[in-house]
Design a protein around this motif. Structure first.
Motif, PDB file in Angstrom:
ATOM      1  N   GLY A 157       0.848  -1.202   0.000  1.00 17.00           N
ATOM      2  CA  GLY A 157       0.000   0.000   0.000  1.00 17.00           C
ATOM      3  C   GLY A 157       0.870   1.233   0.000  1.00 17.00           C
ATOM      4  N   ARG A 158       0.305   2.363  -0.551  1.00 18.28           N
ATOM      5  CA  ARG A 158       1.078   3.597  -0.625  1.00 18.28           C
ATOM      6  C   ARG A 158       1.357   4.176   0.751  1.00 18.28           C
ATOM      7  N   ASP A 159       0.319   4.171   1.607  1.00 13.72           N
ATOM      8  CA  ASP A 159       0.485   4.808   2.905  1.00 13.72           C
ATOM      9  C   ASP A 159       0.931   3.827   3.988  1.00 13.72           C
ATOM     10  N   GLY A 160       1.061   2.573   3.631  1.00  7.58           N
ATOM     11  CA  GLY A 160       1.594   1.606   4.590  1.00  7.58           C
ATOM     12  C   GLY A 160       0.547   1.007   5.512  1.00  7.58           C
ATOM     13  N   TYR A 187      -4.507  -7.095   4.898  1.00  4.09           N
ATOM     14  CA  TYR A 187      -4.437  -8.132   3.861  1.00  4.09           C
ATOM     15  C   TYR A 187      -5.814  -8.657   3.493  1.00  4.09           C
ATOM     16  N   GLU A 188      -6.764  -8.536   4.463  1.00  3.84           N
ATOM     17  CA  GLU A 188      -8.115  -9.002   4.131  1.00  3.84           C
ATOM     18  C   GLU A 188      -8.682  -8.232   2.946  1.00  3.84           C
ATOM     19  N   LEU A 189      -8.404  -6.932   2.963  1.00  7.13           N
ATOM     20  CA  LEU A 189      -8.908  -6.059   1.905  1.00  7.13           C
ATOM     21  C   LEU A 189      -8.364  -6.481   0.542  1.00  7.13           C
ATOM     22  N   GLU A 197       4.141 -10.557   8.518  1.00  9.81           N
ATOM     23  CA  GLU A 197       5.124  -9.562   8.101  1.00  9.81           C
ATOM     24  C   GLU A 197       4.449  -8.360   7.459  1.00  9.81           C
ATOM     25  N   HIS A 198       5.245  -7.360   7.267  1.00  8.81           N
ATOM     26  CA  HIS A 198       4.691  -6.139   6.690  1.00  8.81           C
ATOM     27  C   HIS A 198       4.425  -6.285   5.207  1.00  8.81           C
ATOM     28  N   ARG A 199       5.145  -7.228   4.615  1.00  7.89           N
ATOM     29  CA  ARG A 199       4.919  -7.430   3.188  1.00  7.89           C
ATOM     30  C   ARG A 199       3.668  -8.276   3.012  1.00  7.89           C
ATOM     31  N   LEU A 200       2.925  -7.965   1.999  1.00  6.32           N
ATOM     32  CA  LEU A 200       1.702  -8.712   1.750  1.00  6.32           C
ATOM     33  C   LEU A 200       1.948  -9.623   0.551  1.00  6.32           C
ATOM     34  N   ILE A 201       2.097 -10.880   0.836  1.00  6.57           N
ATOM     35  CA  ILE A 201       2.377 -11.824  -0.250  1.00  6.57           C
ATOM     36  C   ILE A 201       1.226 -12.824  -0.347  1.00  6.57           C
ATOM     37  N   GLY A 216      -5.178   1.343  -6.454  1.00  7.77           N
ATOM     38  CA  GLY A 216      -4.294   2.342  -5.860  1.00  7.77           C
ATOM     39  C   GLY A 216      -3.152   1.741  -5.068  1.00  7.77           C
ATOM     40  N   TRP A 217      -2.883   0.433  -5.267  1.00  9.58           N
ATOM     41  CA  TRP A 217      -1.766  -0.184  -4.557  1.00  9.58           C
ATOM     42  C   TRP A 217      -0.592  -0.391  -5.500  1.00  9.58           C
TER      43      TRP A 217
END
Lengths: 286, 255
Positions: free
Chosen positions: A191-194, A198-200, A221-225, A248-249
């Motif tokens: 995401g742009r704003d961090g 992940y559900e979204l 983790e912060h990364r969404l894989i 917008g991601w």
């Protein structure tokens, strides 16, 4: 494998190598195979060239032909610089290469290699693999290994044996295709704003036409894989990418997550089967 | 034939590149030298005494030096043979090089004969050392050389037999020490087994004593080739090598 080399007799069934039965005509079979056991059969008190000459004589070479072959395999296996050294003083990588040189000295039709990269460091493993690959043009190579990425890297034909029973025999590509009715893609989204949940993203990805299932990998983790699964040919990557970008991601990664041979192996042999009992044999056709 | 020689050459290389051969040769030369010096000293001493007493009994180099010394060599040999044969197969089995030999297009019997031959050659080198000492006798005296030659033939035959037994035992184990110890035990037993005839004259004792490799050597030491002893040694060698071949074949079925 030892049955093929005529070292052990088959307890059941028959085996033929290059058209000769291992029980009926062992001498003919032995003439046509080169064999590298798990530990290279070296005599520590012999020098490299002396050893190769000895093996050459055992395999029936003599005179000028023998000398020519010794020189040739030394070049081929990159051991010319240790020709005069005692085998006992060579490093593991060199020993393996002398072992290979020994196996090809009589230019056999079939090369049988038992775990040729076991116990080597990564650099030596690479060198040995390259060497084996380069030999594939001249000989039919049968090699056994427990290191599955190695199979993907160098082999054309795979035979999976579990507790002495043949489980599968096919090419690497076909095996992968066979066990993979579903195709999966690995997608990394940011995401742009961090502050992206992940559900979204998961919900959005599921809406893309053709997607059957979306799995989230390491949600901690912060990364969404995500792993996006779909029926073969149903999903286009473009659709997936557009869906992410239009929301917008950022799309950080999008790649095919092909099933590794390891997973195929476990699937075919049953995941509870201990790996050691299952032997993987691979073959490269000249 | 060519394969036998290839294997034999390789084994000889194994003996002579490592210290094994030199150690055995040195020890043998030392021990035999001591025996030689001892018996010669005794001989010279006796001769001096005889001269002092004014007697003129003829003294015989063959009977008084060569014959007992040959018997000594045959016994010393018993101690060296296990050290020669213990590595032949045990080492190859341990290091896995036996697989190379077994998957090469050569016959088992060629491997066995090659290895046995190399052991016989090393053993002959030990015997050759004794010729050096005997040579001095020819320099200073006039012994008969024919009995000595027959004696050497006997030593070779006896050695060949025990080396065949040792080769067989070496195929049974991966452990050189075990192979060596077992061979040594059997060599020793084949020597002392004749002692039963000292107090027992029943048939079984005679039969038992017949297996003693030393009794069969006696006639050779005297310079006599008895066909009975020749047959004993030759069948012994054949049986030893035959057992080795069977044992090597069984390796394939057992492992």
């Amino acid at each position: 494998m030892r049955v093929l080399t005529c070292f052990l007799p088959p307890s059941a069934g028959t085996a033929t190598v290059a058209g000769f039965d291992v029980l009926e005509q062992p001498r003919e079979v032995k003439r046509r195979i080169g064999y590298l056991p798990e530990t290279p059969p070296l005599y520590p008190e012999m020098a490299t060239s002396e050893y190769l000459r000895f093996v050459g004589k055992l395999k029936g070479l003599s005179g000028g032909e023998l000398e020519k072959r010794v020189d040739y395999v030394c070049e081929r296996c990159f051991i010319a610089d240790v020709k005069q050294k005692l085998l006992g003083k060579l490093s593991k990588g060199y020993r393996q290469r002398v072992g290979l040189a020994q196996a090809i000295i009589h230019n056999p039709e079939v090369l049988i290699l038992d775990e040729p990269t076991a116990g080597l460091d990564p650099k030596q493993i690479n060198e040995t693999r390259d060497l084996i690959k380069s030999l594939a043009g001249d000989h039919t190579i049968v090699l056994s290994t427990h290191i599955l990425p190695e199979v993907e890297q160098i082999c054309e034909q795979v035979i999976i044996i579990n507790k002495g029973k043949l489980v599968a025999t096919d090419s690497v590509r076909n095996l992968q295709a066979r066990t993979r009715g579903v195709e999966s893609l690995q997608v990394e989204v940011a995401g742009r704003d961090g502050s992206l949940s992940y559900e979204l993203v998961q919900r959005r990805l599921e809406q893309v036409p053709g997607v059957a299932h979306v799995l989230c990998r390491d949600p901690h983790e912060h990364r969404l894989i995500f792993e996006v699964q779909s029926q073969k040919g149903q999903l286009t990557r473009g659709d997936l990418a557009r869906a992410v970008v239009e929301s917008g991601w950022d799309l950080n990664e999008l790649r095919a997550a092909s099933m590794s041979l390891e997973e195929i192996f476990l699937e075919l042999t049953g995941s509870d089967a201990p790996k050691e009992t299952a032997e993987l044999t691979k073959e490269m056709q000249a | 034939m060519r394969n036998i020689w290839t294997i034999c050459r390789k084994e000889l290389g194994g003996y002579f590149v490592s210290p094994i051969a030199y150690l055995l040769l040195t020890m043998f030369a030392l021990i035999f030298g001591f025996f030689f010096w001892n018996i010669l000293g005794y001989f010279v001493n006796e001769g001096m005494e005889m001269i002092m007493r004014g007697e003129t009994v003829p003294m015989n180099l063959n009977e008084q030096i060569i014959r007992p010394l040959l018997s000594n060599v045959s016994v010393i040999g018993l101690f060296f043979i296990p050290m020669i044969t213990m590595r032949l197969f045990a080492e190859e089995k341990r290091s896995g090089t036996i697989e190379l030999l077994a998957t090469s297009p050569i016959r088992d019997i060629e491997i066995i004969l090659g290895k046995w031959l190399s052991a016989v050659i090393l053993y002959s080198c030990l015997l050759l050392l004794t010729a050096l000492n005997f040579g001095f006798l020819f320099l200073y005296g006039k012994p008969d050389w024919k009995p000595l030659l027959v004696g050497y033939l006997g030593l070779l035959l006896q050695g060949g037999l025990l080396l065949a037994v040792g080769t067989f035992i070496s195929t049974l184990t991966k452990n050189q020490i075990i192979a060596g110890a077992a061979t040594f035990g059997i060599c020793l037993l084949l020597w002392v087994i004749e002692w039963v005839t000292g107090y027992e004259s029943a048939t079984w004792a005679t039969v038992l004593a017949y297996f003693s490799v030393i009794t069969h050597f006696d006639s050779f030491a005297r310079g006599v080739i008895d066909s009975k002893d020749l047959v004993f040694y030759l069948t012994g060698i054949f049986l030893g090598l035959f057992a080795t071949a069977r044992s090597m074949e069984s390796l394939r079925w057992r492992s």
